[in-house]
Write a protein that holds these residues in place. Structure first.
Motif, mmCIF file in Angstrom:
data_model
loop_
_atom_site.group_PDB
_atom_site.id
_atom_site.type_symbol
_atom_site.label_atom_id
_atom_site.label_comp_id
_atom_site.label_asym_id
_atom_site.label_seq_id
_atom_site.Cartn_x
_atom_site.Cartn_y
_atom_site.Cartn_z
ATOM 1 N N SER A 113 0.856 -1.207 0.066
ATOM 2 C CA SER A 113 0.029 -0.128 -0.018
ATOM 3 C C SER A 113 0.763 1.118 -0.120
ATOM 4 O O SER A 113 0.586 2.165 -0.729
ATOM 5 C CB SER A 113 -0.869 0.061 1.217
ATOM 6 O OG SER A 113 -1.771 -1.149 1.382
ATOM 7 N N SER A 114 1.984 1.299 0.949
ATOM 8 C CA SER A 114 2.779 2.454 0.635
ATOM 9 C C SER A 114 3.580 2.636 -0.723
ATOM 10 O O SER A 114 3.586 3.738 -0.898
ATOM 11 C CB SER A 114 3.870 2.178 1.931
ATOM 12 O OG SER A 114 3.244 2.143 3.230
ATOM 13 N N GLY A 116 1.994 1.706 -3.262
ATOM 14 C CA GLY A 116 1.005 2.290 -4.267
ATOM 15 C C GLY A 116 0.896 3.716 -4.151
ATOM 16 O O GLY A 116 0.554 4.285 -5.195
ATOM 17 N N VAL A 117 1.095 4.268 -2.977
ATOM 18 C CA VAL A 117 1.085 5.782 -2.865
ATOM 19 C C VAL A 117 1.854 6.431 -3.745
ATOM 20 O O VAL A 117 1.742 7.544 -4.647
ATOM 21 C CB VAL A 117 1.197 6.134 -1.627
ATOM 22 C CG1 VAL A 117 1.524 7.961 -1.388
ATOM 23 C CG2 VAL A 117 0.212 5.740 -0.494
ATOM 24 N N LEU A 120 1.077 5.647 -7.672
ATOM 25 C CA LEU A 120 -0.294 6.589 -7.875
ATOM 26 C C LEU A 120 0.456 8.090 -8.233
ATOM 27 O O LEU A 120 -0.243 8.558 -9.438
ATOM 28 C CB LEU A 120 -1.198 6.594 -6.886
ATOM 29 C CG LEU A 120 -2.548 7.640 -7.167
ATOM 30 C CD1 LEU A 120 -2.883 7.180 -8.223
ATOM 31 C CD2 LEU A 120 -3.412 7.555 -5.905
ATOM 32 N N SER A 135 -8.583 6.839 -6.203
ATOM 33 C CA SER A 135 -7.253 5.971 -6.224
ATOM 34 C C SER A 135 -6.612 5.907 -4.669
ATOM 35 O O SER A 135 -6.370 4.981 -4.142
ATOM 36 C CB SER A 135 -6.272 6.193 -7.317
ATOM 37 O OG SER A 135 -6.806 5.907 -8.647
ATOM 38 N N ILE A 139 -6.286 3.117 -1.627
ATOM 39 C CA ILE A 139 -5.165 2.785 -1.182
ATOM 40 C C ILE A 139 -5.225 2.865 0.359
ATOM 41 O O ILE A 139 -4.970 2.062 1.106
ATOM 42 C CB ILE A 139 -3.912 3.671 -1.558
ATOM 43 C CG1 ILE A 139 -3.560 3.503 -2.894
ATOM 44 C CG2 ILE A 139 -2.891 3.617 -0.402
ATOM 45 C CD1 ILE A 139 -2.482 4.320 -3.554
ATOM 46 N N ALA A 142 -6.944 -0.249 1.455
ATOM 47 C CA ALA A 142 -6.105 -1.361 1.562
ATOM 48 C C ALA A 142 -5.106 -1.173 3.001
ATOM 49 O O ALA A 142 -4.865 -2.040 3.633
ATOM 50 C CB ALA A 142 -5.006 -1.340 0.244
ATOM 51 N N SER A 206 6.632 9.479 1.460
ATOM 52 C CA SER A 206 6.302 8.319 1.203
ATOM 53 C C SER A 206 7.145 7.258 0.838
ATOM 54 O O SER A 206 7.135 5.978 1.268
ATOM 55 C CB SER A 206 5.387 8.565 0.113
ATOM 56 O OG SER A 206 4.372 9.608 0.253
ATOM 57 N N CYS A 210 7.641 3.566 2.750
ATOM 58 C CA CYS A 210 7.793 2.463 1.867
ATOM 59 C C CYS A 210 8.740 1.431 2.583
ATOM 60 O O CYS A 210 8.701 0.401 2.844
ATOM 61 C CB CYS A 210 7.636 2.858 0.607
ATOM 62 S SG CYS A 210 7.632 1.192 -0.410
#
Length: 411
Positions: A113-114, A116-117, A120, A135, A139, A142, A206, A210
């Motif tokens: 998910s991290s 995914g940030v 995106l 979106s 996330i 998630a 971010s 991650c």
């Protein structure tokens, strides 16, 4: 032999000496393992909310991208149903679930998910609009599913070991907020005067989030291996104990309804104020764009301090009645925040926010370290899951209640 001296030790006595030395070495190893376990539990508590706290901490970026969608409130509200539903499912099927696999899957989903940030933002080139916002909400959902795996699972699992592990895990959860706030200050300062600085700071933040979530996947594996070797993690025994007669979830809840109500009410109040009200309804002050970040940091730091206060036995709340009275009395903060936002200055608001965090942390740890005592291992696991379920239900109701502050103000 002349000129030499020799000493003979009786075989039985020598055996006792060897056993004493072995016991001493095992004791030292267990002590070291315990402190190592406490530290890793703290880091894993960080990982439990580091990613989602990251989304909340870069809310200034999301407010800039999506000014019409109330991102702070919507992201929090999107997250809550998924974490609550996931936790409820696991709580119901707790006796049939492999807790280790559950927790590991949760930490892996935190990492994805991290990641995914970041993906995106790259794909959308940092643009606003409804599609990127949806979106972002996906996330957030998630993250909710991941938290539903981890928070209840870790609480139940650590309840089988010792209270210090539970306290350290929940202190780590609070520390994630303080650390993310501090990192956000750093990234904001680092890129404040550069072109597209807001986006660059948010993406650096971010990326750190991650990386840390990936580290937690490795740390959880290391923790379980080490603690199983030192007999702090009775997973095998717990699996065997599941077949032994134990109290049902309904019976456990009946015996601990006051503790469950404590957890629910603590987070109803907290989430009805933090972060939505603090981010959008406290006005403009001399701190300017830093004001919201200072408020969020004040809450997170004081929440962290509050979770360590129960280590001081003289001020730890252990009375069940006393805990319930303290939790209910805390609702006086609602009118206090209302009138401070309307008439007070930023100093009073920072003080109130710190009090909100301090009481949140102290009461949370007091309940979670007192409640599981006196039960069998599987019952402690089940009760830990139940208490976290009520905690998350409180967060959901609080996040919904946060919208009441908008009455009369328009959308």
């Amino acid at each position: 032999m002349a000129g030499s001296s020799s000493y003979s030790v009786l075989p039985g006595y020598q055996s006792e000496l060897t056993m004493d030395n072995d016991d001493e070495q095992i004791g030292v190893a267990k002590t070291q393992g315990k402190y190592w376990g406490i530290f890793i539990c703290w880091l894993l508590g960080n990982g439990c909310l580091f990613g989602f706290n990251g989304m909340l901490t870069i809310e200034d970026y999301y407010v800039y991208l999506f000014p019409k969608y109330h991102p702070t409130r919507i992201i929090t509200l999107t997250y809550q149903p998924f974490v609550l539903a996931t936790t409820a499912i696991f709580t119901y099927h707790e006796a049939k679930v492999n807790t280790r696999v559950r927790n590991l899957a949760g930490y892996m989903l935190f990492f994805l998910s991290s990641f995914g940030v970041i993906i995106l933002d790259v794909l959308s080139s940092g643009s606003g609009g409804i599609a990127p916002f949806i979106s972002v909400c996906i996330i957030a959902a998630a993250f909710g599913v991941a938290d539903g795996h981890v928070q209840g699972g870790m609480t139940g699992d650590l309840s089988l070991m010792c209270p210090e592990f539970v306290q350290s895990f929940f202190a780590g959860i609070a520390a994630s907020g303080a650390i993310t706030a501090a990192l956000r200050f750093f990234t904001k300062v680092a890129f404040e005067n550069s072109r597209d600085g807001l986006r660059k700071g948010a993406m650096l933040f971010s990326s750190i989030s991650c990386f840390f979530e990936l580290l937690c996947v490795l740390l959880y594996t290391l923790l379980k291996c080490n603690l199983m070797m030192l007999n702090f993690s009775p997973i095998g025994q717990a699996e065997e104990d599941r077949v032994v007669e134990r109290l049902s979830n309904k019976q456990l809840l009946h015996q601990n309804m006051d503790y469950a109500l404590d957890m629910f009410l603590i987070y109803v109040l907290t989430l009805s104020i933090f972060p939505g009200f603090l981010a959008e309804d406290t006005g403009s002050h001399s701190l300017g764009s830093w004001y919201v970040l200072v408020l969020i940091a004040s809450f997170n730091v004081s929440d962290l301090i509050g979770r360590y206060l129960p280590l001081i036995e003289q001020i730890k709340l252990t009375s069940r009645t006393g805990l319930l009275i303290a939790v209910i009395t805390r609702f006086l903060l609602v009118p206090a925040f209302y009138f401070t936002a309307k008439y007070g200055d930023q100093g009073w608001m920072i003080m109130l926010t710190s009090l909100l965090g301090l009481s949140n942390g102290h009461l949370t740890v007091s309940v979670l370290t007192e409640a599981p005592k006196g039960y069998k291992g599987p019952e402690q696991n089940a009760l830990g899951n139940l208490l976290v379920l009520f905690l998350l239900a409180g967060i959901f109701v609080g996040a919904v209640s946060d919208w009441l502050w908008l009455i009369g103000k328009g959308w």
